[in-house]
Design a protein around this motif. Structure first.
Motif, PDB file in Angstrom:
ATOM      1  N   THR A  24      61.458  59.209  61.895  1.00  0.00           N
ATOM      2  CA  THR A  24      61.394  57.747  61.873  1.00  0.00           C
ATOM      3  C   THR A  24      60.170  57.247  61.121  1.00  0.00           C
ATOM      4  O   THR A  24      60.248  56.310  60.318  1.00  0.00           O
ATOM      5  CB  THR A  24      61.387  57.201  63.306  1.00  0.00           C
ATOM      6  N   ALA A  27      62.952  58.274  57.601  1.00  0.00           N
ATOM      7  CA  ALA A  27      63.899  57.199  57.903  1.00  0.00           C
ATOM      8  C   ALA A  27      65.116  57.297  56.986  1.00  0.00           C
ATOM      9  O   ALA A  27      65.111  58.018  55.981  1.00  0.00           O
ATOM     10  CB  ALA A  27      63.246  55.820  57.806  1.00  0.00           C
ATOM     11  N   GLN A  39      65.506  52.129  54.390  1.00  0.00           N
ATOM     12  CA  GLN A  39      64.647  51.692  55.488  1.00  0.00           C
ATOM     13  C   GLN A  39      63.219  52.174  55.267  1.00  0.00           C
ATOM     14  O   GLN A  39      62.981  53.254  54.731  1.00  0.00           O
ATOM     15  CB  GLN A  39      65.176  52.244  56.825  1.00  0.00           C
ATOM     16  N   PRO A  81      70.510  51.773  50.802  1.00  0.00           N
ATOM     17  CA  PRO A  81      71.163  52.566  51.860  1.00  0.00           C
ATOM     18  C   PRO A  81      72.162  53.585  51.323  1.00  0.00           C
ATOM     19  O   PRO A  81      72.268  54.699  51.856  1.00  0.00           O
ATOM     20  CB  PRO A  81      71.859  51.501  52.720  1.00  0.00           C
ATOM     21  N   ASP A  83      59.354  44.104  54.009  1.00  0.00           N
ATOM     22  CA  ASP A  83      60.010  45.348  53.608  1.00  0.00           C
ATOM     23  C   ASP A  83      60.553  45.297  52.184  1.00  0.00           C
ATOM     24  O   ASP A  83      60.502  46.295  51.451  1.00  0.00           O
ATOM     25  CB  ASP A  83      61.146  45.682  54.587  1.00  0.00           C
TER      26      ASP A  83
END
Length: 531
Positions: free
Chosen positions: A26, A30, A34, A43, A287
């Motif tokens: 994580t 990730a 992300q 993605p 982000d």
């Protein structure tokens, strides 16, 4: 057994085991799309869309370059990439004595917007993304692109592409600077502002590690020094009052891909993670602003004149490294570029190389296919850690501009280049066909264009434009630039008047690249290196 090192000097064990890797999925990896984007910025990565296949070309005249662009687009290229000759890069008109013998030699000569019209003839600017490798005169070339679109009835908001506009790396590695760093950085911030407001699909900068690598840097130095420059640009823009999230999503980067497949893949993954962390921790970016989007070019410096067909294999390995590493855009070099400007045959084969990698190799089927490899994850961690150490050294010197003045980047790159050459000459680093497996044959000779005739024609065309335009209006437009230019000097306090609209006005009236550069130089001066 003697220790093995990667090209960046990272120790490589004979085998890597699970206990040698300490990755929190994580925190450190990730899923693709992300934070921290180690595995990719989208993605679905290439399952959604392949990378942009953007071959680089510039051949003396705008007409011949346009012909090459058309050939490549017909062959399946999906984006343009323009190489300019040195006078254009240095803000020197083709009719200047300083341009004599250099017109059109390493790219296309562009003097006025009429040349840009010819360069882009028949190219659908609202459908094709264009990249321009231009730095000191980036504002003028972007203005010309906008005026060409305007005179064709295409809105600025429909244009997509990139200007390199990375002036700091010119002081570090290339040398096509004109003005001192401070006004150059101020002009960069102005282009950030202008593009965010008026050309929202345009990347106002491509922060280049490629040229740093070509000058002799290691993969680790390429990442660290590129990000040191990037931090300086972001800070400059923030200091002028721009909100980081208003411009950072359009920042783009430009990296090299060399032949050590695994170190290069690790480099791209580490770069994404490091940039995301830097933007969040230093600038509080969201982000979207933390995503590292980059173009890659296979390593020009790795090409050999000896046994040039070997370069086809080198370029293929490097293209694999770039795509396994998650690039958004790719240029593959022609196998004959160590000898001359690439032939049409070589350029087409380079494009076919990308297409075979994209459609036949399987690398596009799943995002970040090398994730979880103990070796690749260990290398990724090592590249990130070593790059961060170098960044901290730059910070201690006062940032990129101060490090340039101190000669830090130049000395580090020079040392790496020297050490690499020693390894090649000692046979420790093998270059097939050069220091091992040679055949004793001389490199082939590829005929060059008649550059003297090309220069005569380019100068004649420029003189015709200058004779037919409204010269009084041109001088008034240049005077408007001259009057605003002092606001971009360090002594100025307060908001600056926008400069890009004045440059566009001058370009529209057929002011030349050299006239605009000379106007700014009268106010800003010319950079003189101290080393």
């Amino acid at each position: 057994m003697s220790e093995r090192l990667s090209p960046s000097g990272i120790p490589i064990p004979g085998v890597v085991r699970p206990d040698d890797v300490h990755v929190d999925y994580t925190r450190d990896l990730a899923d693709p799309g992300q934070f921290p984007f180690t595995r990719g910025v989208q993605p679905t990565m290439y399952r959604g869309r392949l990378w942009t296949m953007r071959q680089y070309a510039g051949f003396g005249t705008a007409r011949s370059t346009n012909e090459r662009f058309r050939l490549l687009l017909e062959a399946g290229q999906t984006g343009l990439s323009v190489a300019f000759d040195l006078p254009t890069q240095m803000g020197i008109d083709s009719d200047s004595p300083r341009a004599s013998g250099e017109v059109g030699r390493v790219g296309v000569a562009i003097d006025t917007v009429d040349d840009m019209h010819v360069l882009l003839d028949g190219i659908p600017l609202d459908k094709v993304s264009s990249s321009m490798t231009i730095n000191s005169t980036a504002s003028t070339l972007l203005a010309m692109y906008i005026v060409v679109a305007e005179e064709r009835g295409i809105a600025r908001s429909a244009l997509s592409g990139t200007v390199q506009n990375d002036i700091l790396k010119e002081y570090i590695a290339r040398g096509t600077y004109i003005y001192p760093p401070d006004p150059s950085l101020a002009l960069t911030a102005e282009m950030f502002r202008f593009c965010a407001a008026e050309v929202p699909q345009w990347n106002p900068i491509s922060i280049s590690g490629y040229h740093i690598r070509e000058a002799g840097a290691t993969a680790v130095q390429e990442v660290a020094f590129t990000f040191a420059d990037a931090i300086a640009y972001v800070q400059q823009a923030v200091d002028t009052g721009l909100a980081v999230d208003a411009f950072a999503p359009r920042l783009s980067f430009f990296f090299a891909a060399h032949s050590d497949l695994f170190e290069e893949v690790a480099k791209f993954r580490a770069a994404r993670r490091l940039w995301a962390r830097l933007m969040r921790e230093r600038f509080g970016a969201n982000d979207t602003s933390c995503k590292l989007r980059f173009h890659t070019q296979t390593g020009g410096v790795t090409l050999t004149a000896q046994q040039p067909l070997n370069n086809v294999v080198r370029v293929t390995v490097q293209a694999l490294a770039a795509t396994l590493g998650g690039t958004q855009s790719l240029h593959t070099n022609g196998y004959d570029e160590a000898l001359a400007l690439p032939t049409a045959e070589a350029a087409t084969l380079a494009l076919r190389t990308q297409q075979i990698v994209g459609y036949e190799s399987g690398v596009a089927q799943t995002a970040d296919p090398l994730a979880g490899s103990w070796y690749v994850e260990q290398l990724t961690d090592a590249v990130e850690a070593r790059a961060l150490e170098l960044l901290e050294r730059v910070d201690a010197l006062g940032g990129a501009a101060a490090a340039i003045r101190a000669g830090f980047f130049q000395e580090e790159i020079g040392r790496s280049a020297y050490e690499y050459q020693l390894r090649v000459e000692a046979g420790e680093t093998v270059v097939v066909g050069v220091n091992r497996f040679g055949d004793g044959q001389d490199p082939p000779i590829i005929p060059s264009p008649d550059f003297s005739a090309l220069e005569v024609g380019q100068v004649a065309g420029l003189k015709q434009v200058k004779a037919s335009r409204d010269n009084a209006a041109v001088q008034a437009a240049l005077q408007a630039i001259f009057e605003i230019a002092p606001e971009y000097l360090p002594a100025h306090v307060g908001a600056r008047a926008p400069l890009m609209p004045r440059i566009i006005d001058a370009v529209r009236l057929r002011a030349s690249v050299g006239e605009i550069a000379d106007t700014l130089e009268q106010v800003w001066g010319r950079y003189q290196p101290t080393m």
